[in-house]
Design a protein around this motif. Sequence first.
Motif, PDB file in Angstrom:
ATOM      1  N   PRO A 221      47.015  51.542  41.323  1.00  0.00           N
ATOM      2  CA  PRO A 221      48.417  51.542  40.895  1.00  0.00           C
ATOM      3  C   PRO A 221      49.276  52.470  41.737  1.00  0.00           C
ATOM      4  N   SER A 222      48.622  53.310  42.553  1.00  0.00           N
ATOM      5  CA  SER A 222      49.360  54.253  43.400  1.00  0.00           C
ATOM      6  C   SER A 222      49.891  53.522  44.625  1.00  0.00           C
ATOM      7  N   ARG A 223      51.155  53.198  44.571  1.00  0.00           N
ATOM      8  CA  ARG A 223      51.776  52.477  45.672  1.00  0.00           C
ATOM      9  C   ARG A 223      53.237  52.904  45.756  1.00  0.00           C
ATOM     10  N   ASN A 224      53.813  52.714  46.934  1.00  0.00           N
ATOM     11  CA  ASN A 224      55.224  53.026  47.101  1.00  0.00           C
ATOM     12  C   ASN A 224      56.067  52.001  46.354  1.00  0.00           C
ATOM     13  N   LEU A 225      57.077  52.473  45.660  1.00  0.00           N
ATOM     14  CA  LEU A 225      57.934  51.602  44.873  1.00  0.00           C
ATOM     15  C   LEU A 225      59.297  51.468  45.542  1.00  0.00           C
ATOM     16  N   SER A 226      59.854  50.271  45.482  1.00  0.00           N
ATOM     17  CA  SER A 226      61.173  50.030  46.054  1.00  0.00           C
ATOM     18  C   SER A 226      62.219  50.063  44.949  1.00  0.00           C
ATOM     19  N   LEU A 227      63.314  50.758  45.218  1.00  0.00           N
ATOM     20  CA  LEU A 227      64.400  50.799  44.259  1.00  0.00           C
ATOM     21  C   LEU A 227      65.163  49.480  44.249  1.00  0.00           C
ATOM     22  N   PRO A 228      65.682  49.055  43.086  1.00  0.00           N
ATOM     23  CA  PRO A 228      66.624  47.931  43.089  1.00  0.00           C
ATOM     24  C   PRO A 228      67.848  48.318  43.912  1.00  0.00           C
ATOM     25  N   GLU A 269      60.704  51.110  37.013  1.00  0.00           N
ATOM     26  CA  GLU A 269      60.152  50.253  35.968  1.00  0.00           C
ATOM     27  C   GLU A 269      61.159  49.955  34.869  1.00  0.00           C
ATOM     28  N   ALA A 270      62.101  50.876  34.616  1.00  0.00           N
ATOM     29  CA  ALA A 270      63.075  50.676  33.543  1.00  0.00           C
ATOM     30  C   ALA A 270      64.387  50.076  34.028  1.00  0.00           C
ATOM     31  N   ALA A 271      64.607  50.069  35.340  1.00  0.00           N
ATOM     32  CA  ALA A 271      65.881  49.582  35.871  1.00  0.00           C
ATOM     33  C   ALA A 271      65.981  48.062  35.768  1.00  0.00           C
ATOM     34  N   PRO A 272      67.192  47.538  35.588  1.00  0.00           N
ATOM     35  CA  PRO A 272      67.377  46.080  35.644  1.00  0.00           C
ATOM     36  C   PRO A 272      66.938  45.561  37.011  1.00  0.00           C
ATOM     37  N   ARG A 273      66.130  44.516  37.019  1.00  0.00           N
ATOM     38  CA  ARG A 273      65.554  44.016  38.267  1.00  0.00           C
ATOM     39  C   ARG A 273      66.306  42.805  38.829  1.00  0.00           C
ATOM     40  N   HIS A 274      67.585  42.714  38.529  1.00  0.00           N
ATOM     41  CA  HIS A 274      68.315  41.521  38.931  1.00  0.00           C
ATOM     42  C   HIS A 274      68.707  41.524  40.398  1.00  0.00           C
TER      43      HIS A 274
END
Length: 390
Positions: A221-228, A269-274
């Motif tokens: 699960p340790s991976r770089n995450l991209s912001l919306p 994870e909580a941000a709107p993913r639109h």
Amino acid sequence: MTDLLPALPDGAKLLHIGMPKTGTTALQHSLWAARARLEEHGAHNVSRRAHERKVAITAAGNVRSYWAAEHERWQQLAHEFRTSTARRTFWSSESLSLASPERIRGLREELGPAYVVTTIRALAPQLASRWQQGLRRADPAPLDDWLRARFAEEPRDGVGAGFVPGQALRRLNPRRVLQDWGAVFGEENLVFIVLDPSDHAWLLRAFEGLLGVPELLEPSPSRNLSLPLPEAEMLRHLAAAYRAHGGDLDAWMATAGDTRRIKLRPVVEAAPRHQTVRVPRWAAERADEYVADWVEALTSSGARVLGDVRHLFSDPAAHPVETEVPEVVDVASAGRMMDAYFRVALTLPAQVQARAQAPGPGPGAGDLRAVGGRDLLRELRRRALRRRGR
């Protein structure tokens, strides 16, 4: 094209040099989690944790002012890698891909012979990720401007030129790896792994094959995450404000730029993913032109390729004609981002504080106390100083 490469020969050394945004972080955590079982099968990891980043940066000769070099640990790691008698020995760090040709020759002397493994993926989505990485380094350029600057840095007739620090396209170019690393380690000892966007386990299976071990690597699960995109734009405007007020880059990198300490997973994870970050269609088309040269370089070389080179292309029709830049961000998401950055800014190291406040050649060049308290990061630094003085 898929080359079903058998396991590397007994006694082989494997040096994985990335590239950036190709699943390296997740791979390293998977390798670290399975280190005991890998050792049972004769595959020895010389790293002391999932990723010794500062050691790799020291090895590559790219130590920055906000990081202390780790020369002693690097010498220990190099000796262990060079003298290991394990069936197969490996080390993974994308920071190594920053090494200049001169430094690559030094790595060959200190590490000894090795197979150099490079992971590559489609260029268009990688550019979107690279732009976000720049935001975390306080680069305030809008996506479209940033893309045009990257293509201008390496024009089509300059593809394959030598290493130039800071030029994203040149660093990612397989032709550069063939030229710089192949000349030192031998082109026949280069291995390129092409990522499959529809099979996230492919990279794990490819490494298991090279190391000659059964399927024992688990996804991490340790991976770089991209912001919306709205949250990314918020960070870009923060960087722009910080730069406009003469913010110290070392102070930024010790706090806001430290991706290991900024806890953005709850934000993402909580941000709107639109609205995810995607490059516009013109950039996808340009990227595919570069990829065509990549494929030509790979197929005409003596290197070995694992995976299908067609995965390096993107479908321009799947990209928007233009990227609509959002002007608003979800207030709850903005609050979570402020909390994430605020907490880390309060821990600004004392030595960086002193450097950030040292007199400079002119207003704003080094004396941040001259900046008004409206700037968010100025306020964070002021509070950090108050905490240190208690």
